[in-house]
Enzyme design. Structure first.
Site, PDB file in Angstrom:
ATOM      1  CG  ASP A  64     -12.427  27.560  18.651  1.00 29.96           C
ATOM      2  OD1 ASP A  64     -13.308  27.011  17.963  1.00 29.96           O
ATOM      3  OD2 ASP A  64     -12.532  28.721  19.118  1.00 29.96           O
ATOM      4  CB  THR A  97      -5.087  22.743  29.900  1.00 20.48           C
ATOM      5  OG1 THR A  97      -5.334  21.998  28.704  1.00 20.48           O
ATOM      6  CG2 THR A  97      -6.037  22.320  30.991  1.00 20.48           C
ATOM      7  CB  VAL A 143      -4.487  29.822  24.202  1.00 20.91           C
ATOM      8  CG1 VAL A 143      -4.364  31.338  24.164  1.00 20.91           C
ATOM      9  CG2 VAL A 143      -3.992  29.235  22.910  1.00 20.91           C
TER      10      VAL A 143
HETATM   11  N1  AR6 Z   1      -7.874  17.421  19.747  1.00 13.11           N
HETATM   12  C1  AR6 Z   1      -7.858  17.403  21.089  1.00 13.11           C
HETATM   13  N2  AR6 Z   1      -7.235  18.327  21.823  1.00 13.11           N
HETATM   14  C2  AR6 Z   1      -6.576  19.313  21.173  1.00 13.11           C
HETATM   15  C3  AR6 Z   1      -6.547  19.417  19.764  1.00 13.11           C
HETATM   16  C4  AR6 Z   1      -7.236  18.416  19.045  1.00 13.11           C
HETATM   17  N3  AR6 Z   1      -7.278  18.419  17.704  1.00 13.11           N
HETATM   18  N4  AR6 Z   1      -5.820  20.509  19.443  1.00 13.11           N
HETATM   19  C5  AR6 Z   1      -5.398  21.073  20.587  1.00 13.11           C
HETATM   20  N5  AR6 Z   1      -5.836  20.349  21.638  1.00 13.11           N
HETATM   21  P1  AR6 Z   1      -6.616  25.374  23.538  1.00 13.11           P
HETATM   22  P2  AR6 Z   1      -7.955  26.888  25.693  1.00 13.11           P
HETATM   23  C6  AR6 Z   1      -5.674  20.553  23.093  1.00 13.11           C
HETATM   24  O1  AR6 Z   1      -5.504  26.369  23.501  1.00 13.11           O
HETATM   25  O2  AR6 Z   1      -6.760  26.821  26.569  1.00 13.11           O
HETATM   26  C7  AR6 Z   1      -8.393  29.040  21.078  1.00 13.11           C
HETATM   27  O3  AR6 Z   1      -7.754  29.961  20.230  1.00 13.11           O
HETATM   28  C8  AR6 Z   1      -4.508  21.354  23.586  1.00 13.11           C
HETATM   29  O4  AR6 Z   1      -3.329  20.563  23.575  1.00 13.11           O
HETATM   30  O5  AR6 Z   1      -7.150  24.903  22.251  1.00 13.11           O
HETATM   31  O6  AR6 Z   1      -9.285  26.609  26.284  1.00 13.11           O
HETATM   32  C9  AR6 Z   1      -9.838  29.408  21.330  1.00 13.11           C
HETATM   33  O7  AR6 Z   1     -10.435  30.040  20.219  1.00 13.11           O
HETATM   34  C10 AR6 Z   1      -4.950  21.707  25.003  1.00 13.11           C
HETATM   35  O8  AR6 Z   1      -4.677  20.607  25.875  1.00 13.11           O
HETATM   36  O9  AR6 Z   1      -7.870  25.946  24.384  1.00 13.11           O
HETATM   37  C11 AR6 Z   1      -9.747  30.318  22.496  1.00 13.11           C
HETATM   38  O10 AR6 Z   1      -9.472  31.642  22.111  1.00 13.11           O
HETATM   39  C12 AR6 Z   1      -6.457  21.815  24.875  1.00 13.11           C
HETATM   40  O11 AR6 Z   1      -6.783  21.298  23.583  1.00 13.11           O
HETATM   41  C13 AR6 Z   1      -8.600  29.768  23.289  1.00 13.11           C
HETATM   42  O12 AR6 Z   1      -7.773  29.088  22.356  1.00 13.11           O
HETATM   43  C14 AR6 Z   1      -6.997  23.224  25.007  1.00 13.11           C
HETATM   44  O13 AR6 Z   1      -6.110  24.154  24.413  1.00 13.11           O
HETATM   45  C15 AR6 Z   1      -9.062  28.763  24.311  1.00 13.11           C
HETATM   46  O14 AR6 Z   1      -7.979  28.338  25.074  1.00 13.11           O
END
Ligand code: AR6
Length: 297
Positions: free
Chosen positions: A158, A248, A250
């Site tokens: 995000d 997957t 946070v």
């Molecule tokens: N490109 C692709 N995947 C990514 C990138 C990127 N640039 N950066 C991280 N990931 P998360 P959630 C992957 O924590 O679990 C946020 O604060 C990461 O490795 O981003 O749905 C939001 O605002 C992981 O596999 O999302 C929400 O509050 C995946 O993206 C909360 O986190 C999802 O990890 C959402 O948590």
């Protein structure tokens, strides 16, 4: 007579596209439409206009009822006849007063359902790919953001998306949130904005479920994230979409289970415009999970 499902499918796609652009049809197009409907073996006078076939539907203007009813029709012939019968009035549609957003929505819903039904019958699928990389760099029509219900950015993917897209994305999100009940999003829903400086056209923000133990509706909610994101992309006639591994990071969803839900949902979706889905992984090892799932019969 057997219906030619492939032809009906391209017909539905064509008219869905026509209708998504206001003003709707001009009178001169009706002849062509009538001709095609007959060639597809739809009958204008089958007596199966939607309001006759479904007395629950009192007026065509009742969009909510219509959406529910049309979603339940699972027979291409009945839906085709009904659409065609209801099109009788279209000869007058060159009148400005009938070119309303509501009428347009009515036809879009009917054609979208026809396209969806025929896509299902044709067993069309979205081609799936897995890769490792940064989703903000992908030149696809839409990327999906693993958002939170506030919809105004955060950490993880995000944060990366908002940083790369710049201020314009946050402004779009603020406008979007302003219109939502309670001024926030719902887990499992999906919300579309433009993409600021990103190379894609749209960002679809979907708040995934926070994982507790898998017994609090998490699998259904995660599936809904994928399905609703696909629907938003279809509404904009996107051909390609990229997903991060929603929930997957946070939010703690176990990776294998989440990937299984992601792949099942995308592969079971009957596409109209979508041709390709990219599962964009970020951490080493995630891509291998998807590849193993694709390899399963
Ligand atoms: N490109 C692709 N995947 C990514 C990138 C990127 N640039 N950066 C991280 N990931 P998360 P959630 C992957 O924590 O679990 C946020 O604060 C990461 O490795 O981003 O749905 C939001 O605002 C992981 O596999 O999302 C929400 O509050 C995946 O993206 C909360 O986190 C999802 O990890 C959402 O948590």
């Amino acid at each position: 007579m057997d219906l030619n499902i492939a032809k009906i499918h391209s017909f539905a796609q064509f008219w869905l596209r026509e209708y998504q652009e206001l003003p709707p049809l001009k009178q001169c197009l009706f002849g062509r439409f009538q001709h095609i409907c007959q060639a597809l073996d739809f009958k204008m006078d089958s007596g199966e206009s939607l309001s006759k076939a479904f007395p629950e539907m009192k007026s065509l203007g009742d969009l909510e009822v219509f959406e529910r009813i049309v979603g339940k029709i699972d027979d291409v012939q009945i839906l085709g006849n009904a659409i065609f019968s209801n099109f009788k009035g279209i000869t007058y549609w060159s009148q400005e007063s009938l070119c309303t957003k509501e009428n347009q929505r009515w036809f879009c819903l009917a054609f979208a359902r026809l396209a969806e039904l025929t896509a299902g019958a044709l067993q069309l699928h979205i081609a799936c790919e897995a890769m490792t990389g940064d989703i903000t760099r992908l030149e696809v029509d839409a990327i999906v953001n693993a958002a939170n219900c506030g919809l105004l950015g955060g950490g993880g993917v995000d944060g990366a998306i908002h940083r790369a897209a710049g201020k314009a994305l946050l402004e779009d999100c603020l406008r979007l949130v302003e219109k939502l009940p309670g001024k926030c999003g719902e887990t499992g829903q999906a919300y579309l904005t433009e993409a600021g400086r990103l190379p894609c056209k749209y960002v679809i923000h979907t708040p995934g479920p926070v994982y507790r133990d898998g017994k609090h509706g998490e699998p259904e909610l995660l599936a809904r994230c994928y399905e609703n994101s696909l629907r938003r992309a279809e509404e904009m006639q996107c051909a390609s979409i990229a997903f991060p591994c929603i929930s997957t990071g946070v939010y703690g969803y176990p990776k294998e289970e989440a990937a299984q839900i992601a792949v099942n949902t995308v592969q079971n979706f009957s596409p109209v415009s979508l041709e390709k889905a990219v599962f964009c992984c970020f951490e080493p090892g995630d891509e291998a999970i998807y590849r193993r799932l694709f390899a399963r019969p």
